[in-house]
Scaffold this active site. Sequence first.
Site, PDB file in Angstrom:
ATOM      1  N   ARG A  34       0.694 -30.228 -45.353  1.00  0.00           N
ATOM      2  CA  ARG A  34       1.913 -29.644 -44.924  1.00  0.00           C
ATOM      3  C   ARG A  34       1.956 -29.408 -43.556  1.00  0.00           C
ATOM      4  NH1 ARG A  34       6.325 -30.165 -48.198  1.00  0.00           N
ATOM      5  NH2 ARG A  34       5.465 -30.368 -50.476  1.00  0.00           N
ATOM      6  N   ASP A  35       2.864 -29.926 -42.698  1.00  0.00           N
ATOM      7  CA  ASP A  35       3.171 -29.492 -41.128  1.00  0.00           C
ATOM      8  C   ASP A  35       3.145 -27.960 -41.040  1.00  0.00           C
ATOM      9  OD1 ASP A  35       3.938 -31.355 -38.533  1.00  0.00           O
ATOM     10  OD2 ASP A  35       4.393 -29.253 -38.552  1.00  0.00           O
ATOM     11  N   ASN A  97       4.224 -40.638 -33.770  1.00  0.00           N
ATOM     12  CA  ASN A  97       4.332 -40.550 -32.278  1.00  0.00           C
ATOM     13  C   ASN A  97       2.912 -40.932 -31.724  1.00  0.00           C
ATOM     14  OD1 ASN A  97       6.770 -39.378 -32.267  1.00  0.00           O
ATOM     15  ND2 ASN A  97       6.034 -37.355 -32.933  1.00  0.00           N
ATOM     16  N   GLU A 105       1.310 -34.861 -29.913  1.00  0.00           N
ATOM     17  CA  GLU A 105       0.520 -33.520 -29.464  1.00  0.00           C
ATOM     18  C   GLU A 105      -0.963 -33.723 -29.937  1.00  0.00           C
ATOM     19  OE1 GLU A 105       2.858 -30.419 -31.246  1.00  0.00           O
ATOM     20  OE2 GLU A 105       4.713 -31.226 -30.674  1.00  0.00           O
ATOM     21  N   HIS A 110      -1.592 -39.814 -36.937  1.00  0.00           N
ATOM     22  CA  HIS A 110      -0.935 -39.255 -37.981  1.00  0.00           C
ATOM     23  C   HIS A 110       0.437 -39.782 -38.511  1.00  0.00           C
ATOM     24  CE1 HIS A 110      -0.106 -36.626 -34.599  1.00  0.00           C
ATOM     25  NE2 HIS A 110       0.897 -36.460 -35.203  1.00  0.00           N
ATOM     26  N   HIS A 112       4.200 -38.706 -40.062  1.00  0.00           N
ATOM     27  CA  HIS A 112       4.867 -37.567 -40.397  1.00  0.00           C
ATOM     28  C   HIS A 112       5.929 -38.040 -41.544  1.00  0.00           C
ATOM     29  CE1 HIS A 112       4.787 -34.836 -36.772  1.00  0.00           C
ATOM     30  NE2 HIS A 112       4.437 -35.961 -36.332  1.00  0.00           N
TER      31      HIS A 112
HETATM   32  P1  DGP Z   1       2.921 -34.982 -32.980  1.00  0.00           P
HETATM   33  O1  DGP Z   1       3.810 -34.364 -31.907  1.00  0.00           O
HETATM   34  O2  DGP Z   1       3.251 -36.187 -33.763  1.00  0.00           O
HETATM   35  O3  DGP Z   1       1.321 -35.150 -32.536  1.00  0.00           O
HETATM   36  O4  DGP Z   1       2.879 -33.963 -33.955  1.00  0.00           O
HETATM   37  C1  DGP Z   1       1.792 -33.192 -34.205  1.00  0.00           C
HETATM   38  C2  DGP Z   1       2.118 -32.223 -35.562  1.00  0.00           C
HETATM   39  O5  DGP Z   1       1.286 -31.250 -35.861  1.00  0.00           O
HETATM   40  C3  DGP Z   1       3.563 -31.154 -35.205  1.00  0.00           C
HETATM   41  O6  DGP Z   1       4.503 -31.384 -35.872  1.00  0.00           O
HETATM   42  C4  DGP Z   1       2.754 -29.802 -35.415  1.00  0.00           C
HETATM   43  C5  DGP Z   1       1.659 -30.197 -36.295  1.00  0.00           C
HETATM   44  N1  DGP Z   1       0.474 -29.174 -36.305  1.00  0.00           N
HETATM   45  C6  DGP Z   1      -0.105 -28.961 -35.135  1.00  0.00           C
HETATM   46  N2  DGP Z   1      -1.131 -27.884 -35.311  1.00  0.00           N
HETATM   47  C7  DGP Z   1      -1.365 -27.923 -36.586  1.00  0.00           C
HETATM   48  C8  DGP Z   1      -2.152 -27.104 -37.509  1.00  0.00           C
HETATM   49  O7  DGP Z   1      -2.978 -26.408 -37.178  1.00  0.00           O
HETATM   50  N3  DGP Z   1      -1.956 -27.218 -38.842  1.00  0.00           N
HETATM   51  C9  DGP Z   1      -0.849 -28.172 -39.393  1.00  0.00           C
HETATM   52  N4  DGP Z   1      -0.985 -28.107 -40.494  1.00  0.00           N
HETATM   53  N5  DGP Z   1      -0.023 -28.781 -38.599  1.00  0.00           N
HETATM   54  C10 DGP Z   1      -0.317 -28.554 -37.261  1.00  0.00           C
END
Ligand code: DGP
Length: 126
Positions: A34-35, A97, A105, A110, A112
């Site tokens: 989960r995000d 992304n 980020e 990954h 989504h």
């Molecule tokens: P992106 O911008 O596509 O790189 O999305 C990175 C996603 O990762 C963002 O939606 C938030 C998520 N995220 C960042 N840190 C963590 C974490 O420590 N745990 C989880 N489960 N998600 C995270």
Amino acid sequence: MAYVYDDQNIFAKILRGEIPNNTVMETDHTLAFRDLHPQAPEHVLVIPKGAYVCHDHFALEASEAELVDFMRTAGRICADLGVQPGEGGAGYRTISNAGVNGLQEVPHYHLHILAGRPLGPLLAKA
Ligand code: DGP
């Protein structure tokens, strides 16, 4: 140009078990969880266990076993969430992304999977 993978990124730490995660599915080559900051009622991140930076890196250099495992895992998650349009579900969106313009980020590839509400236009106006 060679891809440079930063093994201190947050998803690498999750894969090493240094940071907890809410796992949805795990296979030999793939982890889904989960995000942390969900953008929809269902927001799952699917990542390969291998050290790939972004989609093109994974698509070009991963083994066939990794590629198949990743795609099947993403499909199974859609099925488990009950969102497959062909099976009466209300649909979903997959996003990956990459790089600066993609506003990536976390520099570990990954996908989504977002679902559970109408998701609006594909892109916000710049
Ligand atoms: P992106 O911008 O596509 O790189 O999305 C990175 C996603 O990762 C963002 O939606 C938030 C998520 N995220 C960042 N840190 C963590 C974490 O420590 N745990 C989880 N489960 N998600 C995270």
